[in-house]
Structures are given as structure tokens and as C-alpha cells.
Design a protein around this motif. Sequence first.
Motif, PDB file in Angstrom:
ATOM      1  N   ALA A  75      15.143  32.177  29.978  1.00 38.90           N
ATOM      2  CA  ALA A  75      15.677  33.134  30.946  1.00 38.90           C
ATOM      3  C   ALA A  75      17.134  33.469  30.647  1.00 38.90           C
ATOM      4  CB  ALA A  75      15.542  32.562  32.352  1.00 38.90           C
ATOM      5  N   GLY A  76      17.561  34.597  31.198  1.00 34.48           N
ATOM      6  CA  GLY A  76      18.915  35.071  30.941  1.00 34.48           C
ATOM      7  C   GLY A  76      19.013  35.455  29.474  1.00 34.48           C
ATOM      8  N   ASN A  77      20.134  35.271  28.900  1.00 28.82           N
ATOM      9  CA  ASN A  77      20.316  35.503  27.469  1.00 28.82           C
ATOM     10  C   ASN A  77      20.335  34.168  26.742  1.00 28.82           C
ATOM     11  OD1 ASN A  77      20.452  38.328  27.452  1.00 28.82           O
ATOM     12  ND2 ASN A  77      22.567  38.262  28.181  1.00 28.82           N
ATOM     13  N   GLU A  79      20.367  31.380  28.428  1.00 26.78           N
ATOM     14  CA  GLU A  79      21.199  30.512  29.258  1.00 26.78           C
ATOM     15  C   GLU A  79      20.437  29.337  29.844  1.00 26.78           C
ATOM     16  OE1 GLU A  79      22.272  33.499  31.972  1.00 26.78           O
ATOM     17  OE2 GLU A  79      23.633  34.485  30.579  1.00 26.78           O
ATOM     18  N   ARG A  80      19.145  29.521  30.044  1.00 28.91           N
ATOM     19  CA  ARG A  80      18.369  28.431  30.652  1.00 28.91           C
ATOM     20  C   ARG A  80      16.897  28.557  30.262  1.00 28.91           C
ATOM     21  NH1 ARG A  80      19.275  32.211  34.341  1.00 28.91           N
ATOM     22  NH2 ARG A  80      17.557  32.978  35.577  1.00 28.91           N
ATOM     23  N   ARG A 126      14.909  24.185  36.100  1.00 28.67           N
ATOM     24  CA  ARG A 126      15.777  25.050  35.289  1.00 28.67           C
ATOM     25  C   ARG A 126      16.700  24.146  34.492  1.00 28.67           C
ATOM     26  NH1 ARG A 126      17.230  29.956  39.482  1.00 28.67           N
ATOM     27  NH2 ARG A 126      15.077  30.637  39.690  1.00 28.67           N
TER      28      ARG A 126
END
Length: 189
Positions: A75-77, A79-80, A126
Motif C-alpha cells: 500500500a501507498g508507495n 510505505e506499508r 499494517r
Amino acid sequence: MKRTAILALVALAACRPPASDRYVERIALDDPRGGPKVLPRSPDTDGAIWASSGGPRRIVFGHPGKPPLLAIECAGNGERIEVTRFAATDPHAKGMMALIGNGHVERLKVDALDLGGNRGWLWQGRFRPGDTRLDALTGARKLELTIPGAGTLALPGSPRPGELIERCRRLGSPEASGQPSAGSPRPPA
């Protein structure tokens, strides 16, 4: 003999931690509405497969044509990494996900995720991509993923989770983003 049994019970009782100020609410055991949701047994994973879902950064595990049992997403770029176990849970619940296999025994925190619109709550963790506990998912051998109350998923060996996690690690690294890391020198202007 009787005295030894009494001493053993006293010693055993002394091992119990004291009650917490944040003690959980008591419920009636015969009340069918009360208590946490618990699956009666672990889901059958024979014939279940890993498949791409919603793009190159998300894979799901389950039986073709049926709702997934598990999803892993970058997820994100980068990031997680989100690990979602599609099993109903109680609102605001917190728990531990155990991963056993591929030479690892790991425990990771998971929380209840609100699906919104009265659709219910699922388990989700996460994690930072560099979290080495996720290496349990990167091996090609079978793995057991257990969340109390959600049962155990017997995951067959597959390179797909490892490939996704490694891709997310590269995506989230400073070199992949073109941003210098705190310890790397800046290029001349």
C-alpha cells in the motif's frame, strides 16, 4: 499428600497476574448475543490458490470464484504492507497473527478493520516492508497463519507472497524513489 496438593494449588494461584484496571466487560455465557465471534473450525484450503487482485501490488489467497481468505497488499508507495484476513471479528478487537513456517515462528499485531456501512469488521495488520518478521511469508514452503478466533490458514508454498513483499521493499527504498536516504551523499548540483 493433602498438604502437598494444597501447597501446589497456592503456588499455582500465585502465578496468575492481578486483574487489570482495564478488565474486559463480563458477559453471561448462556447469552447467545454476547462474547467474541469464533469460527467453529479453520477453513479448508485444499484447492485454494494465490491470485492477483486489483493490480500488481495486491494478491489474494482463496478458492477460485469464492470470496478470498487472505490478501497481501503493498500500500501507498511501498510505505506499508497490509495483510488482511477475511474473517469476521468484533469491533475494535486487537490480536496477534502467528506465522509458522519457512524456518520462522513470528507473531505480529493485527487490529479489527471497519468495512463501513454496517458491513462488519475484519482482521488487518499494517507493517513496514522492511519488517523482518514478514520473511516468514517470503519462503516457498508451506506456512500456517493463525489468528485466534479466525482459525488457521494452511498456506501452500508459493513464491507469490515473497515476490510481492520484495517488490514493495524495493518500491519503498530511497533508491527506488530517487530520494536520497539520510546517510547517502547528495549528488553535485
